[in-house]
Motif scaffolding. Structure first.
Motif, mmCIF file in Angstrom:
data_model
loop_
_atom_site.group_PDB
_atom_site.id
_atom_site.type_symbol
_atom_site.label_atom_id
_atom_site.label_comp_id
_atom_site.label_asym_id
_atom_site.label_seq_id
_atom_site.Cartn_x
_atom_site.Cartn_y
_atom_site.Cartn_z
ATOM 1 N N GLU A 270 -15.970 -15.816 -3.020
ATOM 2 C CA GLU A 270 -15.171 -16.646 -3.928
ATOM 3 C C GLU A 270 -15.889 -17.957 -4.246
ATOM 4 O O GLU A 270 -15.883 -18.417 -5.390
ATOM 5 C CB GLU A 270 -13.792 -16.914 -3.321
ATOM 6 N N ASP A 274 -16.934 -19.062 -7.918
ATOM 7 C CA ASP A 274 -16.503 -20.370 -8.426
ATOM 8 C C ASP A 274 -17.702 -21.153 -8.958
ATOM 9 O O ASP A 274 -17.628 -21.797 -10.014
ATOM 10 C CB ASP A 274 -15.818 -21.177 -7.325
ATOM 11 N N LEU A 313 -18.748 -11.857 -13.718
ATOM 12 C CA LEU A 313 -17.420 -12.441 -13.610
ATOM 13 C C LEU A 313 -16.338 -11.424 -13.977
ATOM 14 O O LEU A 313 -15.287 -11.359 -13.331
ATOM 15 C CB LEU A 313 -17.323 -13.683 -14.491
ATOM 16 N N ARG A 318 -12.727 -12.170 -12.874
ATOM 17 C CA ARG A 318 -12.676 -13.616 -13.043
ATOM 18 C C ARG A 318 -12.699 -14.050 -14.504
ATOM 19 O O ARG A 318 -12.820 -15.234 -14.788
ATOM 20 C CB ARG A 318 -13.849 -14.267 -12.284
#
Length: 319
Positions: A270, A274, A313, A318
């Motif tokens: 994660e 990010d 992603l 994401r």
């Protein structure tokens, strides 16, 4: 300039929409080669993934094809000139794989080219000597009788196996990759990524799992992945790499199904994702982290990097 029916005001600016895809779309139309424009349309625009969009990608890719069955013309931007090279051809196969066109006569021609440029042990050199005389990145030296390289061979072999391609060239090349992966001790990030690409596609899944487990331990022991993007000074950059050329969990595990995903905890993954989200620049594109040696190559590379960032992603949900 003649009127085309679309004014400059109709092109969205990076500030016109906040989504990563909308910002990246503006960047791609502004900077990318036709091939990357077509690839972006295939993956992310309305009608994405259909046969017409795939046809458009394949047509754009064909302009890089060479008479010997390989690819050249700076398809891989760090190698300039008209000659075919293994790294160009590996890039072309990744494009074909991404549009589900990695098969048939097109790949048969590629395998004949791979056979023609293979080293005596049946694998691929990173740079064939035919590159001599044409511009190329200083970090890819050209030598006579170049050795076999996992960097060039692993991704090609893994991809062909994943697409259930069978060709005589694959037998010795597969043996070379197994030997290279299973003997790795001191490595560097790009070689590890090539190993992962091989292991993610090769048919012998128990052997691949065992090799990946060992490789994951090596990556952590040698600190080849920056597990805390907020403290990059704690992670060494490999010798010969550009300042700040770190590699992250998402660089190894480009999708959740990769064997490399097990190398990292959920929290580490994660944090890596990010960081990847935050790396999108004001102009909508992602940066090139490796050494930039010519203005044109950096310009051509950023849309490729941007496409890969978006695909990673999306693979992790994401976007």
């Amino acid at each position: 300039m003649a009127e085309t029916g679309a004014s400059p005001d109709s092109v969205p600016s990076p500030d016109a929409a906040s989504s990563p895809i909308a910002r990246a779309e503006h960047f791609v139309w502004l900077t990318a080669r036709v091939l990357e424009q077509r690839r972006f349309a295939y993956h992310f625009l309305d009608g994405a993934g259909g046969d017409p969009a795939a046809d458009a990608v394949e047509t754009a890719l064909t302009s890089y094809a060479t008479a010997d069955g390989g690819y050249g013309y700076a398809l891989e931007p760090d190698l300039r000139g008209p000659v075919s090279q293994p790294l160009h051809t590996g890039h072309a196969l990744r494009v074909l794989d991404s549009i589900r066109r990695c098969g048939g006569q097109r790949v048969e021609r590629v395998c004949r080219y791979l056979t023609s440029v293979s080293t005596p042990d049946g694998a691929l050199p990173a740079i064939h000597p035919s590159q001599r005389g044409y511009p190329s990145a200083p970090f890819v030296p050209i030598v006579d009788n170049p050795p076999s390289e996992l960097l060039a061979t692993g991704p090609v072999v893994g991809l062909l196996h994943r697409n259930e391609v069978w060709h005589a060239w694959l037998f010795r090349a597969t043996d070379f990759c197994w030997a290279a992966v299973e003997s790795l001790e001191k490595s560097h990030p790009y070689e590890v990524q090539a190993a992962v690409a091989f292991l993610d596609g090769v048919p012998d899944r128990p052997r691949a799992q065992a090799a990946a487990d060992r490789l994951g331990r090596l990556v952590r022991e040698q600190r080849l992945a920056a597990l805390d993007p907020e403290d990059l000074d704690a992670y060494p950059v490999a010798p010969g790499y550009a300042p700040g050329e770190h590699h992250f969990a998402h660089d190894y595990a480009k999708a959740p199904e990769s064997l490399a995903r097990a190398w990292f905890t959920d929290d580490e993954m994660e944090r890596s994702l990010d960081f990847l989200v935050r790396e999108q620049q004001e102009d909508g594109g992602w940066p090139v982290r490796w050494r930039q040696w010519a203005p044109g190559t950096a310009l051509e590379s950023r849309p490729i990097v941007t496409l890969e960032a978006l695909r990673t992603l999306r693979a992790y949900g994401r976007l």
